[in-house]
Write an enzyme that holds these catalytic residues in place. Structure first.
Site, short mmCIF file in Angstrom:
data_model
loop_
_atom_site.label_atom_id
_atom_site.label_comp_id
_atom_site.label_asym_id
_atom_site.label_seq_id
_atom_site.Cartn_x
_atom_site.Cartn_y
_atom_site.Cartn_z
N GLU A 333 0.80 -1.13 0.06
CA GLU A 333 0.14 -0.10 0.00
C GLU A 333 0.85 1.17 -0.08
OE1 GLU A 333 -4.06 -1.61 2.49
OE2 GLU A 333 -2.02 -1.05 3.54
C1 TNX Z 1 -4.23 -4.02 4.87
S1 TNX Z 1 -2.57 -6.48 4.36
C2 TNX Z 1 -3.06 -3.80 5.34
C3 TNX Z 1 -2.78 -3.47 6.49
C4 TNX Z 1 -3.88 -3.06 7.37
C5 TNX Z 1 -4.99 -4.41 7.07
C6 TNX Z 1 -6.20 -4.16 7.83
C7 TNX Z 1 -1.56 -5.38 4.20
C8 TNX Z 1 -0.43 -5.67 3.61
N1 TNX Z 1 -1.94 -4.23 4.53
O1 TNX Z 1 -1.82 -2.02 6.58
O2 TNX Z 1 -3.71 -3.17 8.67
O3 TNX Z 1 -5.20 -4.16 5.81
O4 TNX Z 1 -7.23 -5.30 7.58
#
Ligand code: TNX
Length: 518
Positions: A333
């Protein structure tokens, strides 16, 4: 016992579970073991643990002594017995014998044989790890009250006659705990390790940094914890592990054959580091600590050499604290990093990790970079990224958010958790096969499985337990057991029997209506 007799055994159990067996006299049910062992047969006799019992070790290496002590301490609180652990003696009746045989490689480095009759309990393995897993199986064959933290009254410590040969399907069986969104202290992490190890998981991935907090002391960059560790989601005081505390966690894990994987999430999810050292961002302006739960707004500056000098310091110190082979570099992300910068960044960080003798794991987005031969990609959301990783020759860890995310709510009434990937009831978390879930990702590409617990909404150990149990044992079984032997209708009968174990362990589990708890 050959595979065909295993199948007969399994089918017999299934048939018995559905109806009434043993000449209609007794209701038989599957051995209440999770994960399900590869091969098991039962007999009519039983073994009774008495105050005269001893734990005998085939050799008195440090690893075996430690296992003897571990077993003795495991049995002590509920039984009130302190079984002595030492070398083999002629006083063999009623003993628990732990023996390693380095030359028998048939069950691999984590496999074991558990042979229980009315005379003794014998756990045999090629390596100490196998003995540890044999102990976990023995533990589940004892009455649930064995998990009590104080002496249980009126309990006969009896286990059935069994012969079990067992080994895991996947080498990597893990869970992740996000200690960045909410901080959890050493005692809580140790308890978490104990709980996952009881289900034969061997990896704890610690998400040590994120926008809301930096949780590991880095001596060359002290502001990371002084500033970046000072808060958490919701504005609480946060916290961090000193390097000594972290080493204590690593040792506790190693004694339970759990490898700790430290994650420093970057280049995104880095607000806490950037507030500590603002030059880590290309815009060296004022940044403020963040206590919300949005994602994707922060990034390290991928163009500056100083960013990589910083990462060098962090990875060097982290590698010293990490006996395991991996360092996780995050990579998810990174919505405000330019795509070309992102690729440069991952390309520059991989050799730094290698320089300190470690291998890289990253979330599936890192598949877009030039992957080093030893880099492992963790599937969480993006199928094309994961297929790309496989095309590039990478091994994959399967953490599908729709199945394995322990922070997803069970249903719309769950008081904790998120639901962006959907609701995940206990059967949903169990009913998937890593090797067939994603087109183009097959058994040979998969190192193993991991169930992450993100903690935006999770504040206490009770909260952790409520989201993790009862789903984690099912995911542990996916990682350990042979896929061919897995079936929800049969599994839920075994899981039902673990309700009383969870209670005895003080685990605040979610009593899903899909299981007929015993
Ligand atoms: C996505 S899973 C994210 C996290 C969040 C999560 C909450 C991932 C690699 N990144 O930063 O905490 O969703 O479900």
């Amino acid at each position: 016992m050959g595979i065909s007799s295993v199948n007969r055994f399994c089918c017999a159990l299934l048939a018995c579970a559905a109806t009434s067996c043993l000449g209609g006299k007794e209701e038989a049910s599957p051995l209440p073991l999770i994960p399900k062992p590869l091969e098991a047969s039962t007999g009519k006799a039983s073994f009774r643990l008495t105050p005269k019992a001893t734990i005998q070790l085939s050799d008195t290496s440090a690893a075996m002594k430690q296992l003897g002590q571990y077993l003795s301490q495991l049995l002590a609180p509920a039984t009130g017995l302190t079984l002595p652990a030492g070398p083999i003696t002629t006083d063999s009746a009623g003993r628990i014998l732990l023996s390693v045989n380095e030359t028998d490689t048939s069950l691999g480095g984590e496999g074991y044989i558990l042979d229980i009759n009315d005379y003794q309990v014998h756990i045999l393995a090629q390596k100490p790890a196998g003995i540890f897993y044999g102990i976990q199986t023995l533990r589940q064959l004892l009455p649930a009250a064995i998990e009590a933290s104080s002496v249980a009254t009126h309990t006969d410590w009896i286990v059935p006659e069994v012969q079990i040969r067992d080994k895991p399907e996947y080498a990597f069986r893990g869970s992740m705990l996000d200690v960045a969104r909410h901080f959890f202290g050493v005692a809580e992490v140790k308890r978490y390790i104990d709980l996952i190890a009881a289900y034969k998981m061997n990896i704890l991935h610690l998400h040590l940094s994120d926008d809301q907090g930096w949780r590991i002391e880095i001596k060359s960059r002290p502001k990371l914890t002084e500033v970046g560790g000072s808060t958490q989601v919701g504005g609480g005081k946060g916290g961090f592990y000193t390097q000594d505390e972290y080493a204590e966690i690593v040792r506790h894990a190693a004694d339970r054959f759990v490898t700790i994987i430290p994650e420093i999430d970057m280049p995104g999810h880095t607000n806490a580091a950037i507030v500590s050292y603002p030059w880590l961002n290309c815009r060296d302006t004022v940044h403020t600590l963040y206590t919300g739960i949005e994602v994707g707004f922060s990034t390290f500056c991928a163009k500056n050499d100083s960013t990589y000098a910083f990462i060098q310091d962090v990875v060097r110190e982290l590698a010293t604290l990490t006996p395991g082979p991996w360092i996780h570099i995050g990579g998810d992300e990174s919505h405000v990093t330019l795509p070309a910068d992102y690729i440069d960044f991952v390309n520059r960080v991989q050799p730094i990790v290698k320089q300190y003798g470690k291998k890289v794991i990253g979330w599936d987005e890192i598949a877009n970079a030039d992957l080093h031969p030893n880099t492992t990609v963790q599937f969480w959301a993006d199928v094309p990224n994961t297929q790309l990783a496989v095309k590039k020759g990478a091994q994959v860890i399967m953490s599908p958010s729709k199945k394995a995310y322990l922070d997803m709510q069970y249903d719309s009434t769950t008081r904790l958790g998120l639901n962006w990937a959907g609701y995940i009831e206990v059967d949903d978390a169990y009913n998937w096969d890593p090797a067939t879930l994603t087109e183009g990702v097959t058994r040979k590409d998969i190192l193993g499985i991991e169930a992450p617990l993100w903690t935006e909404t999770i504040q206490t150990m009770d909260d952790i337990e409520y989201m993790v149990f009862p789903r984690l044992p099912g995911i542990a079984e996916i990682g350990w057991a042979d896929t061919k032997g897995r079936d929800w209708a049969e599994y839920k009968l075994r899981l039902a029997k673990h309700g009383s174990r969870f209670k005895a362990m003080g685990v605040d589990y979610y009593p899903s209506a899909r299981v007929d708890w015993k």
